[in-house]
Design a protein around this motif. Structure first.
Motif, PDB file in Angstrom:
ATOM      1  N   ILE A 118       0.864  -1.177   0.000  1.00 45.68           N
ATOM      2  CA  ILE A 118       0.000   0.000   0.000  1.00 45.68           C
ATOM      3  C   ILE A 118       0.898   1.223   0.000  1.00 45.68           C
ATOM      4  N   CYS A 119       0.611   2.184  -0.892  1.00 46.90           N
ATOM      5  CA  CYS A 119       1.435   3.381  -1.019  1.00 46.90           C
ATOM      6  C   CYS A 119       0.596   4.633  -0.795  1.00 46.90           C
ATOM      7  N   LEU A 120       1.162   5.577  -0.052  1.00 48.38           N
ATOM      8  CA  LEU A 120       0.577   6.900   0.106  1.00 48.38           C
ATOM      9  C   LEU A 120       1.383   7.830  -0.792  1.00 48.38           C
ATOM     10  N   LEU A 121       0.734   8.365  -1.825  1.00 52.78           N
ATOM     11  CA  LEU A 121       1.384   9.285  -2.754  1.00 52.78           C
ATOM     12  C   LEU A 121       1.039  10.710  -2.356  1.00 52.78           C
ATOM     13  N   ARG A 122       2.069  11.536  -2.212  1.00 49.10           N
ATOM     14  CA  ARG A 122       1.889  12.946  -1.855  1.00 49.10           C
ATOM     15  C   ARG A 122       2.491  13.814  -2.948  1.00 49.10           C
ATOM     16  N   LYS A 123       1.733  14.807  -3.404  1.00 45.68           N
ATOM     17  CA  LYS A 123       2.209  15.763  -4.406  1.00 45.68           C
ATOM     18  C   LYS A 123       1.906  17.166  -3.894  1.00 45.68           C
ATOM     19  N   TRP A 124       2.860  18.085  -4.085  1.00 49.74           N
ATOM     20  CA  TRP A 124       2.642  19.445  -3.622  1.00 49.74           C
ATOM     21  C   TRP A 124       3.486  20.410  -4.433  1.00 49.74           C
ATOM     22  N   GLY A 125       3.067  21.679  -4.402  1.00 45.44           N
ATOM     23  CA  GLY A 125       3.827  22.714  -5.098  1.00 45.44           C
ATOM     24  C   GLY A 125       2.974  23.931  -5.369  1.00 45.44           C
ATOM     25  N   ARG A 126       3.520  24.824  -6.183  1.00 46.55           N
ATOM     26  CA  ARG A 126       2.798  26.024  -6.581  1.00 46.55           C
ATOM     27  C   ARG A 126       1.783  25.630  -7.653  1.00 46.55           C
ATOM     28  N   ILE A 127       0.584  26.186  -7.563  1.00 52.45           N
ATOM     29  CA  ILE A 127      -0.463  25.895  -8.541  1.00 52.45           C
ATOM     30  C   ILE A 127       0.039  26.263  -9.934  1.00 52.45           C
ATOM     31  N   GLY A 128      -0.102  25.331 -10.869  1.00 51.52           N
ATOM     32  CA  GLY A 128       0.342  25.539 -12.233  1.00 51.52           C
ATOM     33  C   GLY A 128       1.713  24.964 -12.526  1.00 51.52           C
ATOM     34  N   THR A 129       2.366  24.393 -11.503  1.00 50.32           N
ATOM     35  CA  THR A 129       3.674  23.774 -11.705  1.00 50.32           C
ATOM     36  C   THR A 129       3.588  22.276 -11.463  1.00 50.32           C
ATOM     37  N   LYS A 130       4.630  21.565 -11.869  1.00 47.40           N
ATOM     38  CA  LYS A 130       4.684  20.123 -11.646  1.00 47.40           C
ATOM     39  C   LYS A 130       4.817  19.818 -10.156  1.00 47.40           C
ATOM     40  N   GLY A 131       5.579  20.609  -9.436  1.00 42.94           N
ATOM     41  CA  GLY A 131       5.740  20.416  -7.997  1.00 42.94           C
ATOM     42  C   GLY A 131       6.636  19.239  -7.657  1.00 42.94           C
ATOM     43  N   GLN A 132       6.469  18.736  -6.458  1.00 45.45           N
ATOM     44  CA  GLN A 132       7.270  17.636  -5.952  1.00 45.45           C
ATOM     45  C   GLN A 132       6.365  16.453  -5.611  1.00 45.45           C
ATOM     46  N   MET A 133       6.991  15.272  -5.458  1.00 42.03           N
ATOM     47  CA  MET A 133       6.220  14.092  -5.112  1.00 42.03           C
ATOM     48  C   MET A 133       7.010  13.224  -4.135  1.00 42.03           C
ATOM     49  N   MET A 134       6.276  12.586  -3.213  1.00 46.23           N
ATOM     50  CA  MET A 134       6.872  11.657  -2.262  1.00 46.23           C
ATOM     51  C   MET A 134       5.966  10.443  -2.152  1.00 46.23           C
ATOM     52  N   VAL A 135       6.565   9.259  -2.043  1.00 49.03           N
ATOM     53  CA  VAL A 135       5.799   8.024  -1.919  1.00 49.03           C
ATOM     54  C   VAL A 135       6.212   7.321  -0.636  1.00 49.03           C
ATOM     55  N   HIS A 136       5.221   6.952   0.193  1.00 47.18           N
ATOM     56  CA  HIS A 136       5.446   6.191   1.413  1.00 47.18           C
ATOM     57  C   HIS A 136       4.897   4.781   1.190  1.00 47.18           C
ATOM     58  N   HIS A 137       5.656   3.763   1.548  1.00 47.48           N
ATOM     59  CA  HIS A 137       5.234   2.370   1.388  1.00 47.48           C
ATOM     60  C   HIS A 137       4.850   1.785   2.745  1.00 47.48           C
ATOM     61  N   PHE A 138       3.731   1.045   2.761  1.00 49.32           N
ATOM     62  CA  PHE A 138       3.228   0.434   3.988  1.00 49.32           C
ATOM     63  C   PHE A 138       2.859  -1.019   3.716  1.00 49.32           C
ATOM     64  N   GLY A 139       2.927  -1.823   4.754  1.00 50.16           N
ATOM     65  CA  GLY A 139       2.507  -3.204   4.647  1.00 50.16           C
ATOM     66  C   GLY A 139       1.017  -3.373   4.860  1.00 50.16           C
ATOM     67  N   ARG A 140       0.425  -2.427   5.621  1.00 51.95           N
ATOM     68  CA  ARG A 140      -1.019  -2.514   5.931  1.00 51.95           C
ATOM     69  C   ARG A 140      -1.701  -1.197   5.580  1.00 51.95           C
ATOM     70  N   GLU A 141      -2.938  -1.306   5.132  1.00 53.72           N
ATOM     71  CA  GLU A 141      -3.715  -0.125   4.753  1.00 53.72           C
ATOM     72  C   GLU A 141      -3.943   0.796   5.950  1.00 53.72           C
ATOM     73  N   GLU A 142      -4.139   0.239   7.135  1.00 54.67           N
ATOM     74  CA  GLU A 142      -4.436   1.041   8.322  1.00 54.67           C
ATOM     75  C   GLU A 142      -3.313   2.032   8.625  1.00 54.67           C
TER      76      GLU A 142
END
Length: 85
Positions: free
Chosen positions: A35-59
């Motif tokens: 299970i992965c939590l994908l996070r994207k952030w940045g200035r509106i209109g730009t590609k921004g940055q991304m981070m992925v967190h990996h988990f063994g359980r959904e909880e």
């Protein structure tokens, strides 16, 4: 397998400070069954940055997702219509 979809798109804007930011998150499975939590952030209109967190359980992913939602709400981010991801 994810029991329900988790998607969030929020924005924070302040024209006086020339601030226009977005923050997007989703919980999704990867090809290996993690299970992965994908996070994207940045200035509106730009590609921004991304981070992925990996988990063994959904909880575990849901707990981090909800904690980040609370943090973003405190900082002034508000839900907006998501046009594209």
């Amino acid at each position: 397998m994810i029991s329900q979809p988790y998607h969030l798109y929020v924005e924070r804007s302040d024209p006086t400070r020339n601030m226009a930011r977005y923050y997007a998150m989703s919980i999704e499975p990867n090809l290996f069954g993690d299970i992965c939590l994908l996070r994207k952030w940045g200035r509106i209109g730009t590609k921004g940055q991304m981070m992925v967190h990996h988990f063994g359980r959904e909880e575990e992913a849901v707990l981090l997702f909800l904690d980040l939602v609370r943090q973003k709400r405190k900082r002034g981010y508000r839900p907006q219509a998501c046009l594209s991801q």
